[in-house]
Write a protein that holds these residues in place. Structure first.
Motif, PDB file in Angstrom:
ATOM      1  N   ARG A 112       1.878  22.699  31.850  1.00  0.00           N
ATOM      2  CA  ARG A 112       2.353  23.303  33.314  1.00  0.00           C
ATOM      3  C   ARG A 112       1.920  22.608  34.273  1.00  0.00           C
ATOM      4  O   ARG A 112       2.450  22.210  35.084  1.00  0.00           O
ATOM      5  CB  ARG A 112       2.093  24.833  33.163  1.00  0.00           C
ATOM      6  N   TYR A 113       0.472  22.215  34.036  1.00  0.00           N
ATOM      7  CA  TYR A 113      -0.299  21.515  35.549  1.00  0.00           C
ATOM      8  C   TYR A 113       0.007  20.107  35.405  1.00  0.00           C
ATOM      9  O   TYR A 113       0.047  19.400  34.518  1.00  0.00           O
ATOM     10  CB  TYR A 113      -1.681  22.035  35.186  1.00  0.00           C
ATOM     11  N   THR A 114       0.120  19.839  36.561  1.00  0.00           N
ATOM     12  CA  THR A 114       0.515  18.259  36.865  1.00  0.00           C
ATOM     13  C   THR A 114      -0.333  17.747  37.729  1.00  0.00           C
ATOM     14  O   THR A 114      -1.581  18.325  38.256  1.00  0.00           O
ATOM     15  CB  THR A 114       1.975  17.911  37.223  1.00  0.00           C
ATOM     16  N   GLY A 115      -0.363  16.322  38.182  1.00  0.00           N
ATOM     17  CA  GLY A 115      -0.939  15.695  39.314  1.00  0.00           C
ATOM     18  C   GLY A 115      -1.975  14.857  38.652  1.00  0.00           C
ATOM     19  O   GLY A 115      -1.941  14.461  37.476  1.00  0.00           O
ATOM     20  N   VAL A 116      -2.792  14.242  39.292  1.00  0.00           N
ATOM     21  CA  VAL A 116      -3.684  13.076  39.001  1.00  0.00           C
ATOM     22  C   VAL A 116      -4.581  13.525  37.954  1.00  0.00           C
ATOM     23  O   VAL A 116      -4.815  12.630  37.009  1.00  0.00           O
ATOM     24  CB  VAL A 116      -4.592  12.808  40.489  1.00  0.00           C
ATOM     25  N   LEU A 117      -5.324  14.487  37.793  1.00  0.00           N
ATOM     26  CA  LEU A 117      -6.158  14.844  36.688  1.00  0.00           C
ATOM     27  C   LEU A 117      -5.373  15.014  35.155  1.00  0.00           C
ATOM     28  O   LEU A 117      -5.728  14.412  34.271  1.00  0.00           O
ATOM     29  CB  LEU A 117      -7.112  16.167  36.962  1.00  0.00           C
ATOM     30  N   TYR A 118      -4.340  15.600  35.486  1.00  0.00           N
ATOM     31  CA  TYR A 118      -3.635  15.923  34.384  1.00  0.00           C
ATOM     32  C   TYR A 118      -2.476  14.560  33.606  1.00  0.00           C
ATOM     33  O   TYR A 118      -2.584  14.524  32.686  1.00  0.00           O
ATOM     34  CB  TYR A 118      -2.610  17.109  34.267  1.00  0.00           C
ATOM     35  N   ASP A 119      -2.474  13.882  34.711  1.00  0.00           N
ATOM     36  CA  ASP A 119      -2.051  12.449  34.245  1.00  0.00           C
ATOM     37  C   ASP A 119      -3.023  11.639  33.498  1.00  0.00           C
ATOM     38  O   ASP A 119      -2.646  11.030  32.659  1.00  0.00           O
ATOM     39  CB  ASP A 119      -1.390  11.674  35.506  1.00  0.00           C
ATOM     40  N   ALA A 120      -4.416  11.750  34.110  1.00  0.00           N
ATOM     41  CA  ALA A 120      -5.281  10.848  33.525  1.00  0.00           C
ATOM     42  C   ALA A 120      -5.513  11.703  32.150  1.00  0.00           C
ATOM     43  O   ALA A 120      -6.141  10.854  31.226  1.00  0.00           O
ATOM     44  CB  ALA A 120      -6.571  10.974  34.145  1.00  0.00           C
ATOM     45  N   LEU A 121      -5.518  12.937  31.997  1.00  0.00           N
ATOM     46  CA  LEU A 121      -5.736  13.691  30.689  1.00  0.00           C
ATOM     47  C   LEU A 121      -4.690  13.265  29.732  1.00  0.00           C
ATOM     48  O   LEU A 121      -5.109  13.106  28.467  1.00  0.00           O
ATOM     49  CB  LEU A 121      -5.884  15.131  30.931  1.00  0.00           C
ATOM     50  N   ALA A 122      -3.598  12.936  29.986  1.00  0.00           N
ATOM     51  CA  ALA A 122      -2.504  12.204  29.076  1.00  0.00           C
ATOM     52  C   ALA A 122      -2.375  13.128  27.749  1.00  0.00           C
ATOM     53  O   ALA A 122      -2.295  12.610  26.669  1.00  0.00           O
ATOM     54  CB  ALA A 122      -3.056  10.913  28.735  1.00  0.00           C
ATOM     55  N   LEU A 123      -2.119  14.275  28.005  1.00  0.00           N
ATOM     56  CA  LEU A 123      -1.641  15.064  26.904  1.00  0.00           C
ATOM     57  C   LEU A 123      -0.612  14.787  26.117  1.00  0.00           C
ATOM     58  O   LEU A 123      -0.615  14.701  24.644  1.00  0.00           O
ATOM     59  CB  LEU A 123      -1.348  16.426  27.432  1.00  0.00           C
ATOM     60  N   THR A 124       0.248  13.761  26.394  1.00  0.00           N
ATOM     61  CA  THR A 124       1.530  13.431  25.529  1.00  0.00           C
ATOM     62  C   THR A 124       0.982  12.357  24.704  1.00  0.00           C
ATOM     63  O   THR A 124       1.651  12.001  23.684  1.00  0.00           O
ATOM     64  CB  THR A 124       2.722  13.003  26.398  1.00  0.00           C
ATOM     65  N   SER A 125      -0.115  11.720  24.992  1.00  0.00           N
ATOM     66  CA  SER A 125      -0.523  10.508  24.113  1.00  0.00           C
ATOM     67  C   SER A 125      -1.259  11.160  23.033  1.00  0.00           C
ATOM     68  O   SER A 125      -1.784  10.477  22.106  1.00  0.00           O
ATOM     69  CB  SER A 125      -1.407   9.799  24.939  1.00  0.00           C
ATOM     70  N   PHE A 126      -1.480  12.532  22.997  1.00  0.00           N
ATOM     71  CA  PHE A 126      -2.571  13.026  21.604  1.00  0.00           C
ATOM     72  C   PHE A 126      -1.650  13.206  20.485  1.00  0.00           C
ATOM     73  O   PHE A 126      -0.506  13.555  20.585  1.00  0.00           O
ATOM     74  CB  PHE A 126      -3.265  14.269  22.217  1.00  0.00           C
ATOM     75  N   THR A 127      -2.015  12.859  19.319  1.00  0.00           N
ATOM     76  CA  THR A 127      -1.650  13.585  18.145  1.00  0.00           C
ATOM     77  C   THR A 127      -1.596  14.941  17.982  1.00  0.00           C
ATOM     78  O   THR A 127      -2.477  15.750  18.757  1.00  0.00           O
ATOM     79  CB  THR A 127      -2.517  12.837  16.781  1.00  0.00           C
ATOM     80  N   LYS A 128      -1.032  15.438  17.066  1.00  0.00           N
ATOM     81  CA  LYS A 128      -1.044  17.070  17.083  1.00  0.00           C
ATOM     82  C   LYS A 128      -2.296  17.528  16.725  1.00  0.00           C
ATOM     83  O   LYS A 128      -2.879  18.600  17.473  1.00  0.00           O
ATOM     84  CB  LYS A 128      -0.149  17.380  15.940  1.00  0.00           C
ATOM     85  N   ALA A 129      -3.112  16.726  15.693  1.00  0.00           N
ATOM     86  CA  ALA A 129      -4.580  17.295  15.703  1.00  0.00           C
ATOM     87  C   ALA A 129      -5.391  17.251  17.184  1.00  0.00           C
ATOM     88  O   ALA A 129      -6.187  18.235  17.225  1.00  0.00           O
ATOM     89  CB  ALA A 129      -5.141  16.329  14.590  1.00  0.00           C
ATOM     90  N   GLU A 130      -5.308  16.393  17.911  1.00  0.00           N
ATOM     91  CA  GLU A 130      -5.921  16.164  19.048  1.00  0.00           C
ATOM     92  C   GLU A 130      -5.289  17.171  20.018  1.00  0.00           C
ATOM     93  O   GLU A 130      -6.067  17.523  20.858  1.00  0.00           O
ATOM     94  CB  GLU A 130      -5.672  14.711  19.652  1.00  0.00           C
ATOM     95  N   ARG A 131      -4.088  17.515  20.163  1.00  0.00           N
ATOM     96  CA  ARG A 131      -3.383  18.513  21.020  1.00  0.00           C
ATOM     97  C   ARG A 131      -3.933  19.753  20.601  1.00  0.00           C
ATOM     98  O   ARG A 131      -4.430  20.540  21.395  1.00  0.00           O
ATOM     99  CB  ARG A 131      -1.887  18.461  20.868  1.00  0.00           C
ATOM    100  N   ASP A 132      -4.059  20.136  19.292  1.00  0.00           N
ATOM    101  CA  ASP A 132      -4.712  21.287  19.076  1.00  0.00           C
ATOM    102  C   ASP A 132      -6.259  21.245  19.547  1.00  0.00           C
ATOM    103  O   ASP A 132      -6.657  22.322  19.641  1.00  0.00           O
ATOM    104  CB  ASP A 132      -4.623  21.338  17.248  1.00  0.00           C
TER     105      ASP A 132
END
Length: 245
Positions: A82-102
Protein backbone atom coordinates in the motif's frame (compact mmCIF):
# COMPACT_ATOMS: atom_id res chain seq x y z
CA UNK A 1 14.05 -8.75 14.70
CA UNK A 2 11.44 -6.09 14.07
CA UNK A 3 12.26 -3.18 11.76
CA UNK A 4 10.06 -0.10 12.22
CA UNK A 5 9.48 1.80 8.98
CA UNK A 6 7.83 5.18 8.54
CA UNK A 7 4.73 5.20 6.34
CA UNK A 8 4.41 7.38 3.24
CA UNK A 9 2.00 10.17 2.44
CA UNK A 10 1.37 8.57 -0.95
CA UNK A 11 -0.50 5.27 -1.20
CA UNK A 12 -1.03 2.80 -4.02
CA UNK A 13 -4.49 2.88 -5.57
CA UNK A 14 -7.06 0.11 -5.40
CA UNK A 15 -6.46 -3.36 -4.09
CA UNK A 16 -7.96 -6.84 -4.26
CA UNK A 17 -8.57 -7.43 -0.57
CA UNK A 18 -11.87 -7.19 1.29
CA UNK A 19 -12.71 -3.87 2.98
CA UNK A 20 -11.06 -2.87 6.23
CA UNK A 21 -11.50 -5.30 9.12
CA UNK A 22 -9.63 -4.14 12.21
CA UNK A 23 -9.69 -7.67 13.62
CA UNK A 24 -7.39 -8.79 10.78
CA UNK A 25 -4.65 -6.33 11.76
CA UNK A 26 -1.71 -7.14 14.01
CA UNK A 27 -1.87 -5.98 17.63
CA UNK A 28 -5.64 -6.08 18.20
CA UNK A 29 -5.17 -4.27 21.52
CA UNK A 30 -4.80 -1.12 19.40
CA UNK A 31 -8.25 -1.54 17.84
CA UNK A 32 -10.13 0.82 20.18
CA UNK A 33 -7.87 3.71 19.14
CA UNK A 34 -7.88 2.60 15.50
CA UNK A 35 -11.67 2.43 15.39
CA UNK A 36 -12.06 5.85 16.96
CA UNK A 37 -9.64 7.41 14.48
CA UNK A 38 -11.29 5.74 11.48
CA UNK A 39 -14.67 7.03 12.63
CA UNK A 40 -13.27 10.52 13.17
CA UNK A 41 -11.55 10.59 9.78
CA UNK A 42 -14.64 9.37 7.91
CA UNK A 43 -16.83 11.91 9.71
CA UNK A 44 -14.38 14.72 8.97
CA UNK A 45 -14.38 13.79 5.27
CA UNK A 46 -18.00 14.99 5.06
CA UNK A 47 -16.61 18.52 5.43
CA UNK A 48 -14.05 18.85 2.64
CA UNK A 49 -12.73 22.35 3.56
CA UNK A 50 -12.26 21.31 7.20
CA UNK A 51 -10.53 18.11 6.09
CA UNK A 52 -8.11 20.03 3.89
CA UNK A 53 -7.17 22.29 6.80
CA UNK A 54 -6.83 19.49 9.36
CA UNK A 55 -4.77 17.30 7.02
CA UNK A 56 -2.62 20.12 5.65
CA UNK A 57 -3.78 19.58 2.06
CA UNK A 58 -4.42 21.91 -0.85
CA UNK A 59 -7.66 22.03 -2.85
CA UNK A 60 -5.92 20.07 -5.59
CA UNK A 61 -5.55 17.21 -3.11
CA UNK A 62 -9.25 16.93 -2.32
CA UNK A 63 -9.16 13.40 -3.76
CA UNK A 64 -7.37 12.39 -0.56
CA UNK A 65 -10.45 13.46 1.39
CA UNK A 66 -12.61 11.32 -0.88
CA UNK A 67 -10.35 8.36 -0.03
CA UNK A 68 -10.93 8.96 3.67
CA UNK A 69 -14.68 9.04 3.13
CA UNK A 70 -14.46 5.50 1.72
CA UNK A 71 -12.16 4.10 4.40
CA UNK A 72 -14.54 1.41 5.58
CA UNK A 73 -15.69 0.40 2.07
CA UNK A 74 -12.61 0.58 -0.16
CA UNK A 75 -10.48 -2.49 -1.02
CA UNK A 76 -7.31 -3.32 0.85
CA UNK A 77 -3.70 -4.20 0.05
CA UNK A 78 -0.94 -5.60 2.29
CA UNK A 79 0.67 -2.68 4.12
CA UNK A 80 4.06 -3.00 2.38
CA UNK A 81 2.31 -2.86 -1.00
CA UNK A 82 0.00 0.00 0.00
CA UNK A 83 2.73 2.48 0.89
CA UNK A 84 4.70 4.02 -1.97
CA UNK A 85 7.41 6.62 -2.48
CA UNK A 86 11.18 6.75 -2.15
CA UNK A 87 11.66 4.39 0.80
CA UNK A 88 9.28 1.77 -0.55
CA UNK A 89 10.76 2.01 -4.04
CA UNK A 90 14.16 1.25 -2.50
CA UNK A 91 12.68 -1.58 -0.42
CA UNK A 92 11.72 -3.19 -3.77
CA UNK A 93 9.07 -5.52 -2.42
CA UNK A 94 8.25 -6.90 -5.87
CA UNK A 95 11.82 -8.16 -6.28
CA UNK A 96 11.53 -10.56 -3.33
CA UNK A 97 10.94 -14.25 -3.69
CA UNK A 98 7.89 -15.68 -1.91
CA UNK A 99 10.06 -16.75 1.02
CA UNK A 100 11.61 -13.29 1.23
CA UNK A 101 8.22 -11.61 1.02
CA UNK A 102 7.00 -13.77 3.89
CA UNK A 103 10.11 -12.73 5.81
CA UNK A 104 9.39 -9.08 4.99
CA UNK A 105 5.88 -9.45 6.37
CA UNK A 106 7.34 -10.87 9.60
CA UNK A 107 10.29 -8.56 10.04
CA UNK A 108 9.00 -5.22 8.80
CA UNK A 109 6.36 -3.12 10.53
CA UNK A 110 4.96 0.24 9.50
CA UNK A 111 4.36 3.04 11.99
CA UNK A 112 0.99 4.51 11.02
CA UNK A 113 -0.81 7.63 12.18
CA UNK A 114 -4.15 5.87 11.61
CA UNK A 115 -3.40 2.29 12.67
CA UNK A 116 -0.51 2.75 15.11
CA UNK A 117 1.57 -0.26 14.13
CA UNK A 118 0.99 -2.50 11.11
CA UNK A 119 2.54 -5.83 10.24
CA UNK A 120 3.96 -5.85 6.74
CA UNK A 121 1.16 -8.06 5.45
CA UNK A 122 -1.74 -6.40 7.25
CA UNK A 123 -4.60 -5.51 4.82
CA UNK A 124 -5.21 -1.75 4.76
CA UNK A 125 -7.12 0.67 2.52
CA UNK A 126 -5.73 3.87 1.04
CA UNK A 127 -6.08 6.86 3.38
CA UNK A 128 -4.52 10.20 4.27
CA UNK A 129 -3.43 11.04 7.82
CA UNK A 130 0.01 12.22 8.90
CA UNK A 131 1.78 11.75 12.22
CA UNK A 132 1.80 15.47 12.89
CA UNK A 133 -1.93 15.92 12.25
CA UNK A 134 -4.50 17.00 14.83
CA UNK A 135 -8.09 16.04 14.06
CA UNK A 136 -10.80 18.37 15.38
CA UNK A 137 -12.62 15.58 17.24
CA UNK A 138 -9.44 13.97 18.55
CA UNK A 139 -6.62 16.46 18.98
CA UNK A 140 -2.89 15.76 18.49
CA UNK A 141 -2.24 12.15 17.56
CA UNK A 142 0.82 11.75 19.79
CA UNK A 143 -1.29 12.31 22.91
CA UNK A 144 -3.75 9.68 21.71
CA UNK A 145 -1.26 7.04 20.56
CA UNK A 146 1.43 7.09 23.24
CA UNK A 147 -0.58 5.44 26.04
CA UNK A 148 -1.76 2.67 23.69
CA UNK A 149 1.24 2.17 21.43
CA UNK A 150 4.20 2.42 23.80
CA UNK A 151 3.24 -0.66 25.85
CA UNK A 152 2.98 -2.69 22.63
CA UNK A 153 6.41 -1.64 21.40
CA UNK A 154 8.22 -1.76 24.74
CA UNK A 155 6.68 -5.14 25.53
CA UNK A 156 7.95 -6.77 22.34
CA UNK A 157 10.43 -9.62 22.69
CA UNK A 158 11.92 -8.73 19.30
CA UNK A 159 15.15 -6.85 18.74
CA UNK A 160 13.79 -3.55 17.36
CA UNK A 161 15.52 -1.48 14.68
CA UNK A 162 13.96 1.98 14.47
CA UNK A 163 13.99 3.60 11.02
CA UNK A 164 11.01 5.91 11.69
CA UNK A 165 11.00 9.61 10.85
CA UNK A 166 10.49 12.24 13.56
CA UNK A 167 6.68 12.70 13.24
CA UNK A 168 6.26 8.98 13.88
CA UNK A 169 8.91 8.79 16.61
CA UNK A 170 6.68 11.21 18.52
CA UNK A 171 3.74 8.77 18.46
CA UNK A 172 5.58 6.27 20.67
CA UNK A 173 8.96 6.00 22.33
CA UNK A 174 10.81 2.68 22.12
CA UNK A 175 13.60 2.86 24.70
CA UNK A 176 15.08 -0.53 23.81
CA UNK A 177 15.28 0.05 20.05
CA UNK A 178 18.42 0.69 18.03
CA UNK A 179 17.92 3.99 16.23
CA UNK A 180 19.65 4.28 12.85
CA UNK A 181 20.70 7.68 11.56
CA UNK A 182 21.74 8.23 7.91
CA UNK A 183 24.80 10.48 7.66
CA UNK A 184 27.55 11.66 5.36
CA UNK A 185 31.17 12.01 6.47
CA UNK A 186 33.58 14.67 5.22
CA UNK A 187 37.37 14.44 4.86
CA UNK A 188 37.82 15.49 8.50
CA UNK A 189 35.48 12.83 9.79
CA UNK A 190 32.67 15.23 10.59
CA UNK A 191 29.21 13.75 10.12
CA UNK A 192 26.02 15.41 9.00
CA UNK A 193 22.54 13.94 8.84
CA UNK A 194 21.28 13.20 5.33
CA UNK A 195 17.91 14.69 4.48
CA UNK A 196 17.23 14.36 0.75
CA UNK A 197 18.24 10.70 0.27
CA UNK A 198 17.51 9.58 3.82
CA UNK A 199 14.46 7.52 2.86
CA UNK A 200 16.17 5.78 -0.04
CA UNK A 201 19.08 4.62 2.13
CA UNK A 202 16.72 3.38 4.85
CA UNK A 203 14.73 1.50 2.22
CA UNK A 204 17.89 -0.17 0.92
CA UNK A 205 18.93 -1.16 4.44
CA UNK A 206 15.48 -2.63 5.10
CA UNK A 207 15.78 -4.55 1.82
CA UNK A 208 19.09 -6.04 2.97
CA UNK A 209 17.65 -6.97 6.38
CA UNK A 210 14.87 -8.87 4.64
CA UNK A 211 17.22 -10.63 2.19
CA UNK A 212 19.45 -11.91 4.97
CA UNK A 213 18.55 -15.24 6.52
CA UNK A 214 20.43 -14.21 9.66
CA UNK A 215 18.31 -13.12 12.61
CA UNK A 216 20.30 -10.45 14.49
CA UNK A 217 19.35 -10.11 18.13
CA UNK A 218 21.47 -7.14 19.05
CA UNK A 219 23.38 -4.17 17.62
CA UNK A 220 26.50 -6.22 16.95
CA UNK A 221 24.50 -8.72 14.90
CA UNK A 222 22.77 -5.90 13.01
CA UNK A 223 26.14 -4.39 12.07
CA UNK A 224 27.35 -7.80 10.93
CA UNK A 225 24.37 -8.28 8.59
CA UNK A 226 24.62 -4.74 7.24
CA UNK A 227 28.37 -5.01 6.64
CA UNK A 228 27.95 -8.29 4.78
CA UNK A 229 25.41 -6.55 2.53
CA UNK A 230 27.88 -3.77 1.71
CA UNK A 231 26.70 -1.07 4.12
CA UNK A 232 28.84 0.97 6.47
CA UNK A 233 26.84 0.85 9.70
CA UNK A 234 28.74 1.99 12.79
CA UNK A 235 27.58 1.94 16.43
CA UNK A 236 27.55 5.38 18.03
CA UNK A 237 26.14 4.27 21.37
CA UNK A 238 24.57 1.31 23.10
CA UNK A 239 21.36 1.73 21.07
CA UNK A 240 22.35 3.97 18.20
CA UNK A 241 24.13 3.55 14.88
CA UNK A 242 25.13 5.71 11.94
CA UNK A 243 24.58 4.50 8.39
CA UNK A 244 27.42 6.29 6.62
CA UNK A 245 26.71 6.95 2.93
Amino acid sequence: MLVLLPPSETKAEGGSGAPLDLDLLSHPELNPVRGGLVDALVALAADVPASLVALGLSERQSGEVARNAELRRSPTLPALARYTGVLYDALALTSFTKAERDRAHRRLAVASALFGLLGGGDPVPAYRLSGGSALPAVGPLAALWRPALEPVLTGSDDFVVDLRSSPYNSLARVPGAVVVRVVTEDAKGRRNAVSHFNKAHKGRLAHALVKSRAEPGDLRGLVRVATKAGFRLEPTGVRAADLVV
